[in-house]
Design an enzyme around this catalytic site. Structure first.
Site, short mmCIF file in Angstrom:
data_model
loop_
_atom_site.label_atom_id
_atom_site.label_comp_id
_atom_site.label_asym_id
_atom_site.label_seq_id
_atom_site.Cartn_x
_atom_site.Cartn_y
_atom_site.Cartn_z
N GLU A 97 14.85 -14.68 -4.13
CA GLU A 97 15.24 -15.83 -3.31
C GLU A 97 14.03 -16.72 -3.10
O GLU A 97 12.90 -16.22 -2.96
CB GLU A 97 15.75 -15.36 -1.93
CG GLU A 97 16.93 -14.41 -2.01
CD GLU A 97 17.23 -13.74 -0.67
OE1 GLU A 97 16.89 -14.32 0.37
OE2 GLU A 97 17.77 -12.63 -0.68
N LYS A 116 11.37 -18.82 -1.14
CA LYS A 116 10.82 -18.67 0.22
C LYS A 116 10.63 -20.06 0.81
O LYS A 116 9.68 -20.76 0.47
CB LYS A 116 9.50 -17.91 0.17
CG LYS A 116 8.94 -17.55 1.53
CD LYS A 116 7.70 -16.69 1.38
CE LYS A 116 7.16 -16.28 2.74
NZ LYS A 116 6.74 -17.42 3.55
N ASP A 176 9.78 -22.87 3.54
CA ASP A 176 8.73 -22.95 4.56
C ASP A 176 9.27 -23.72 5.77
O ASP A 176 9.31 -24.95 5.78
CB ASP A 176 7.51 -23.67 3.97
CG ASP A 176 6.25 -23.35 4.75
OD1 ASP A 176 6.30 -22.42 5.58
OD2 ASP A 176 5.22 -24.01 4.53
N TYR A 215 19.71 -16.14 4.93
CA TYR A 215 19.45 -15.21 3.83
C TYR A 215 19.52 -13.74 4.19
O TYR A 215 19.32 -12.89 3.33
CB TYR A 215 18.07 -15.49 3.23
CG TYR A 215 16.94 -15.59 4.24
CD1 TYR A 215 16.50 -14.49 4.96
CD2 TYR A 215 16.33 -16.81 4.50
CE1 TYR A 215 15.48 -14.58 5.89
CE2 TYR A 215 15.30 -16.93 5.42
CZ TYR A 215 14.88 -15.81 6.12
OH TYR A 215 13.88 -15.92 7.06
N LYS A 252 3.64 -15.24 -3.47
CA LYS A 252 3.22 -16.58 -3.06
C LYS A 252 2.77 -17.39 -4.28
O LYS A 252 2.04 -16.89 -5.13
CB LYS A 252 2.06 -16.50 -2.05
CG LYS A 252 2.45 -15.86 -0.72
CD LYS A 252 3.58 -16.58 -0.07
CE LYS A 252 3.49 -17.04 1.32
NZ LYS A 252 2.46 -17.11 2.17
N CYS A 303 -26.14 -13.84 20.16
CA CYS A 303 -24.78 -14.27 20.50
C CYS A 303 -24.81 -15.74 20.91
O CYS A 303 -25.59 -16.13 21.79
CB CYS A 303 -24.24 -13.41 21.65
SG CYS A 303 -22.63 -13.99 22.25
N CYS A 327 -23.83 -15.81 24.95
CA CYS A 327 -24.62 -15.22 26.04
C CYS A 327 -26.07 -14.93 25.65
O CYS A 327 -26.85 -14.48 26.48
CB CYS A 327 -23.94 -13.95 26.55
SG CYS A 327 -23.96 -12.60 25.35
N CYS A 381 -21.60 -8.61 19.39
CA CYS A 381 -22.38 -8.83 20.61
C CYS A 381 -22.13 -7.63 21.51
O CYS A 381 -20.98 -7.38 21.91
CB CYS A 381 -21.95 -10.12 21.30
SG CYS A 381 -22.62 -10.26 22.98
N CYS A 394 -20.31 -11.13 28.50
CA CYS A 394 -20.16 -12.24 27.54
C CYS A 394 -18.81 -12.91 27.79
O CYS A 394 -17.75 -12.29 27.60
CB CYS A 394 -20.24 -11.66 26.13
SG CYS A 394 -20.19 -12.90 24.85
#
Length: 663
Positions: A110, A112, A114, A221, A308, A402, A405, A420, A426
């Protein structure tokens, strides 16, 4: 003719003309004649409200206003599909399928489409509910808006079941999308980005009369339900057409993956001739009995695969590399790009994954890069155009501290990502953990969203998820966008979260590597947070399917004094920290350490049998091996499974024998 008969006759005529026009694309009367009949029906219904019907053709013009969309739990989960991008991946899937099922295997191909996934529920031939996919477990009730879509039948014809669900995609055809955008540009408004997002956004408009103006379409479907008397996917598509649904004619039945690839290759070229957006082909095992045999993983059905089409790719400039901090402290490098149009959207950012990926691609700021949008929602950089590189550019030095922080980053041996370690200080980690805690699959706190969490943290009202249970209405009201009713709903939502079962609470705690499935396994095994907290790494590893990485993470979480204090506070506030007595009463350890394979058809559903095995401490596997203790054999079981069980000396039980075993 009396009024009621006249109203019913007009409704039937209009439903048929609507079907001819929007589903068959073969109108039998002019638009003017249709409008005149509709107007006559509207006038009769206004004069005689006693004959009101929510599924009358007059309801398609909309008018109902929905201020907030109710959350509805799906009767049957809406899974996502596994993706493949090559013939080899498809062939590997075919091999896995043929190992697990007997007999001839057929495939339904089938296209696909979108769009926005939708689940429609019909009872006695009438539309009663339309729910968005949401997170797969629950979605939003958008029935008023979906009633306005002309290709969605409000009443069915033929031999439909008493109750069933049908899944599909709400799409916006290219032609209608172009017309909408032309009107917006003429009115001096911004055009919409792409058909998919516009279709999805349309479902959440508050005024259904506005939805009715949009040329949405609904392609269906997948039929789901008990006692639907259909044996295969291809038969179900034909039945859906007969009942009045718009089912694309492009679906085909194939007997091999090479024939599937012919279908894929044809539509990869010809998809541009279709009136809708498509991004691939969905391949499904045709026989429902084989689908039942194959079952599901935690995220997707084993009996379906999405192939895909090749991803779209564009070239643009990488302006800057920045770093994001996740709730677990994981650092993700992000490429900030010169905006580029890709697959219908403007792309400004792309993921760079980790330091190894940056080094592997040798990506640098200022480079001309290739950006791709494949199966992932977030675009990614797949290469660099070295012919355009500035000769003075320098290799990327990965962040050492980081960005939020300033703490020195760490990278554990054998792991790709930097972290981190400042867990409790943080800000993005604090906000991210609380956002995870309140999310739908976890505590599902109604009235509390991610932005509000950030607002509370930034205003010093909360510093961890236990603080939520001490929030007072008077603390919330002075904050921006917090009205009286919103504050009331939020406090009620937090209070109601105390009813959430233990396995979801365990998932909500946000222990690294403990997803939904692992949380269920741990909850079922240990039954309370106290027992889990007391377990050593060695004991955790001995639990079925709990590996060293998960065991280390769980032990590490409870070794942290701050985490233990938070858990104690949650207990004190009344959050469920053990399996309820009611659930425990249904669970035993009778099947502890034993592995079962279920094959064939039964009086109980396969899901019910699986639940009974798991509730009694057993494990369900999809294929027979030397580790299988019992084969629960039903009708129509394949001969190869039977032969394998006999060869391995696996004990066989019929349905009655199994039920007797657990009594």
């Amino acid at each position: 003719m009396d009024v009621e008969k006249k109203i019913n006759k007009l409704r039937q005529e209009l439903q048929q003309h609507n079907y001819n026009y929007y589903v068959l694309d073969k109108p039998e009367i002019s638009d003017y004649d249709f409008d005149m009949k509709l107007k006559e029906l509207q006038e009769l219904e206004e004069k005689h409200p006693e004959f009101y019907d929510e599924n009358s053709p007059t309801q398609r013009v909309g008018g109902a206003v929905t201020k907030s969309f109710a959350t509805v739990v799906h009767d049957y989960r809406m899974y996502s599909l596994s993706n493949s991008y090559s013939k080899e991946e498809l062939e590997d899937w075919e091999k896995r399928v043929k190992k697990l099922v007997d007999g001839k295997v057929e495939y339904v191909c089938e296209l696909k489409y979108d769009g926005a996934s939708i689940s429609l529920t019909y009872e006695k031939g009438e539309l009663v509910r339309a729910v968005t996919r949401g997170d797969g477990f629950q979605g939003d009730d958008v029935t008023n808006n979906v009633r306005t879509i002309r290709s969605v039948p409000l009443k069915l014809k033929g031999d439909y079941p008493d109750k069933f669900h049908i899944r599909g995609e709400i799409v916006l055809p290219y032609e209608g999308f172009a017309k909408m955008n032309a009107e917006r540009v003429e009115a001096g408004e911004e055009p919409y980005a792409n058909p998919r997002n516009t279709a999805s956004g349309s479902l959440k408009l508050q005024d259904s009369a506005e939805v009715a103006k949009r040329p949405l379409d609904c392609l269906l479907y997948n039929i789901i339900g008990e006692n639907i008397n259909i044996n295969s996917q291809f038969e179900s598509l034909q039945k859906a057409r007969e009942w009045g649904f718009k089912v694309p004619d492009e679906s085909e039945l194939k007997t091999s993956t090479s024939a599937v690839m012919d279908y894929v290759n044809y539509w990869d070229v010809h998809r541009h001739d279709l009136p809708y957006e498509t991004d691939g082909v969905v391949v499904k095992i045709n026989a429902f009995s084989q689908q039942d045999e194959l079952g599901y993983t935690a995220k997707s059905p084993r009996w379906a695969m999405a192939y895909k089409f090749k991803a779209e790719q564009e070239t643009t400039i990488l302006n800057k590399i920045s770093y994001q901090v996740g709730r677990t402290g994981a650092i993700t490098p992000v490429a900030n790009l010169e905006p580029v149009q890709l697959a219908g959207t403007v792309v400004k950012r792309a993921s760079l994954h980790n330091a190894d990926q940056i080094e592997k691609l040798d990506v640098r700021e200022g480079d001309s890069v290739f950006v791709e949008k494949g199966g992932e929602i977030i675009p990614k950089i797949v290469g660099v155009d070295f012919t355009k590189r500035d000769p003075n550019s320098k290799p990327t030095q990965y962040a050492q501290k980081c960005p939020e922080c300033g703490t020195e980053l760490v990278r554990n041996e054998g792991e790709a990502q930097h972290y981190c370690p400042n867990t409790n200080g943080c800000p993005p980690q604090i906000i991210g953990r609380i956002q995870h805690y309140i999310s739908r699959k976890a505590m599902d706190i109604e009235g509390l969203g991610g932005e509000t969490v950030a607002l509370f943290v930034n205003n010093g009202l909360i510093g961890n998820y236990a603080d939520l249970y001490e929030l007072k209405k008077e603390q919330i009201l002075p904050l921006e966008r917090m009205a009286e009713k919103s504050a009331d709903n939020l406090i009620k939502g937090i209070e109601k979260s105390k009813e959430i079962p233990f396995e979801r609470v365990l998932f909500a705690l946000g222990i690294r590597y403990v997803g939904e499935t692992v949380a269920k396994k741990l909850a079922r095994h240990y039954k309370s947070i106290d027992a889990l907290e007391a377990a050593s790494e060695e004991e955790l590893v001995s639990v079925d399917e709990i590996g060293e990485r998960i065991a280390w993470s769980v032990a590490d979480f409870f070794a942290n004094e701050e985490n233990r204090k938070i858990v104690e506070r949650l207990k004190k506030y009344g959050v469920q920290m053990e399996i309820s007595a009611e659930k425990l009463a249904k669970q035993t350890n009778k099947l502890d350490g034993q592995t079962f394979v279920i094959s064939g058809t039964f009086e109980l559903s396969r899901n019910e049998l699986k639940k009974l095995i798991e509730d009694n401490g057993g494990k369900v596997s999809s294929s027979i091996s030397s580790k299988t203790d019992y084969l629960v054999a039903g009708g129509s079981m394949g001969p190869s499974k039977l032969a394998k069980a006999e060869k391995l000396g696996t004990t066989m039980l019929d349905e009655k024998g199994f039920l007797k075993m657990i009594k």
